[in-house]
Design a protein around this motif. Structure first.
Motif, PDB file in Angstrom:
ATOM      1  N   GLY A  51      54.753  32.711  36.593  1.00 58.67           N
ATOM      2  CA  GLY A  51      54.769  32.001  37.856  1.00 58.67           C
ATOM      3  C   GLY A  51      53.428  32.092  38.553  1.00 58.67           C
ATOM      4  O   GLY A  51      52.909  31.101  39.087  1.00 58.67           O
ATOM      5  N   ILE A  52      52.842  33.297  38.553  1.00 61.18           N
ATOM      6  CA  ILE A  52      51.518  33.499  39.143  1.00 61.18           C
ATOM      7  C   ILE A  52      50.487  32.630  38.427  1.00 61.18           C
ATOM      8  O   ILE A  52      49.645  31.975  39.059  1.00 61.18           O
ATOM      9  N   ALA A  53      50.547  32.608  37.099  1.00 58.71           N
ATOM     10  CA  ALA A  53      49.606  31.809  36.310  1.00 58.71           C
ATOM     11  C   ALA A  53      49.758  30.327  36.627  1.00 58.71           C
ATOM     12  O   ALA A  53      48.769  29.585  36.673  1.00 58.71           O
ATOM     13  N   THR A  54      50.984  29.885  36.853  1.00 55.60           N
ATOM     14  CA  THR A  54      51.217  28.486  37.234  1.00 55.60           C
ATOM     15  C   THR A  54      50.606  28.198  38.600  1.00 55.60           C
ATOM     16  O   THR A  54      50.055  27.116  38.830  1.00 55.60           O
ATOM     17  N   LEU A 159      44.357  33.872  30.946  1.00 57.16           N
ATOM     18  CA  LEU A 159      43.967  35.280  31.068  1.00 57.16           C
ATOM     19  C   LEU A 159      44.853  36.008  32.081  1.00 57.16           C
ATOM     20  O   LEU A 159      45.246  37.161  31.869  1.00 57.16           O
ATOM     21  N   THR A 160      45.183  35.313  33.173  1.00 61.86           N
ATOM     22  CA  THR A 160      46.064  35.887  34.188  1.00 61.86           C
ATOM     23  C   THR A 160      47.440  36.174  33.613  1.00 61.86           C
ATOM     24  O   THR A 160      48.013  37.248  33.835  1.00 61.86           O
ATOM     25  N   ALA A 161      47.981  35.205  32.863  1.00 63.12           N
ATOM     26  CA  ALA A 161      49.314  35.364  32.272  1.00 63.12           C
ATOM     27  C   ALA A 161      49.341  36.531  31.291  1.00 63.12           C
ATOM     28  O   ALA A 161      50.304  37.318  31.264  1.00 63.12           O
ATOM     29  N   ILE A 162      48.292  36.663  30.487  1.00 56.85           N
ATOM     30  CA  ILE A 162      48.236  37.742  29.497  1.00 56.85           C
ATOM     31  C   ILE A 162      48.199  39.103  30.190  1.00 56.85           C
ATOM     32  O   ILE A 162      48.966  40.015  29.858  1.00 56.85           O
ATOM     33  N   TYR A 163      47.306  39.227  31.178  1.00 61.34           N
ATOM     34  CA  TYR A 163      47.164  40.517  31.854  1.00 61.34           C
ATOM     35  C   TYR A 163      48.421  40.885  32.635  1.00 61.34           C
ATOM     36  O   TYR A 163      48.939  42.000  32.517  1.00 61.34           O
ATOM     37  N   LEU A 164      48.932  39.955  33.428  1.00 61.94           N
ATOM     38  CA  LEU A 164      50.095  40.265  34.254  1.00 61.94           C
ATOM     39  C   LEU A 164      51.356  40.462  33.412  1.00 61.94           C
ATOM     40  O   LEU A 164      52.243  41.234  33.802  1.00 61.94           O
ATOM     41  N   SER A 165      51.445  39.801  32.275  1.00 61.64           N
ATOM     42  CA  SER A 165      52.568  40.061  31.370  1.00 61.64           C
ATOM     43  C   SER A 165      52.500  41.492  30.864  1.00 61.64           C
ATOM     44  O   SER A 165      53.527  42.168  30.724  1.00 61.64           O
ATOM     45  N   GLY A 166      51.282  41.953  30.580  1.00 60.47           N
ATOM     46  CA  GLY A 166      51.105  43.345  30.177  1.00 60.47           C
ATOM     47  C   GLY A 166      51.511  44.301  31.283  1.00 60.47           C
ATOM     48  O   GLY A 166      52.143  45.331  31.030  1.00 60.47           O
ATOM     49  N   VAL A 167      51.161  43.952  32.529  1.00 64.63           N
ATOM     50  CA  VAL A 167      51.571  44.761  33.677  1.00 64.63           C
ATOM     51  C   VAL A 167      53.091  44.804  33.767  1.00 64.63           C
ATOM     52  O   VAL A 167      53.696  45.862  33.993  1.00 64.63           O
TER      53      VAL A 167
END
Length: 205
Positions: A51-54, A159-167
């Motif tokens: 959602g953030i990435a969107t 990049l945001t989706a990858i990092y925040l998914s890891g979080v």
């Protein structure tokens, strides 16, 4: 032409990606929201991350269309959106304190996580203004600048989706380990308190 990636020099893409990663790793409302949702469940956290990435893609589109420039030119419009974002963060903090967003009986839990992630990012005029200042420097000028900004924004979103998914996944593991302890509730209160504090900061700025 050799060395070009979607109309951009490879060196530009690499430089932009390095800058984007440094910025994405800086903790903020987006990270705190995903962290709080990830503690409550893996899927909710990942949905929030996407959602953030969107929301990032939305800001990219606005910047490419020049809407972000309007926010910079009309302080009242930016201020209205800032207050709306602050009130929404406050609402999310209250919901987290009540701990009813993730009631198993609520069938729309995952959809809510995604939608709220979009709104957390979208209702932040500072992000729009940041993209207005950040993207053009890498996209350059000319008639195709808008399309190049779109490509760079898409890279930032990925990049945001990858990092925040890891979080989110890390928070989920932490939540599983703490599910039988009182610390899990404490972390939920910390996440809720952080969102409430951020909303107050936005209102007072």
């Amino acid at each position: 032409m050799a060395g070009l990636v979607f109309g951009l020099q490879l060196s530009t893409v690499l430089a932009f990606s390095a800058a984007a990663i440094a910025l994405i790793l800086t903790p903020g409302p987006d990270t705190m929201y995903v962290l709080a949702r990830g503690i409550d469940g893996r899927e909710s956290g990942v949905k929030s991350a996407f959602g953030i990435a969107t929301g990032v893609l939305l800001h990219t589109m606005l910047a490419a269309l020049g809407v972000a420039a309007l926010l910079q030119a009309v302080p009242e419009a930016a201020l209205a959106i800032q207050y709306a974002g602050a009130l929404y963060l406050f609402y999310l903090g209250v919901v987290a304190l009540r701990d009813d967003e993730f009631d198993p009986a609520v069938e729309t839990e995952r959809a809510n996580s995604f939608r709220r992630g979009v709104l957390v990012n979208a209702l932040n005029p500072k992000v729009a203004l940041f993209f207005l200042a950040f993207l053009p420097g890498f996209a350059g000028g000319g008639p195709s600048a808008g399309s190049r900004m779109a490509v760079l924004g898409a890279i930032y979103a990925v990049l945001t989706a990858i990092y925040l998914s890891g979080v989110a996944l890390g928070a989920d593991k932490l939540g599983d380990a703490l599910v039988e302890t009182r610390l899990s509730s404490v972390l939920n209160y910390v996440g809720a308190g952080t969102m409430l504090l951020l909303s107050v900061v936005l209102l007072l700025e």
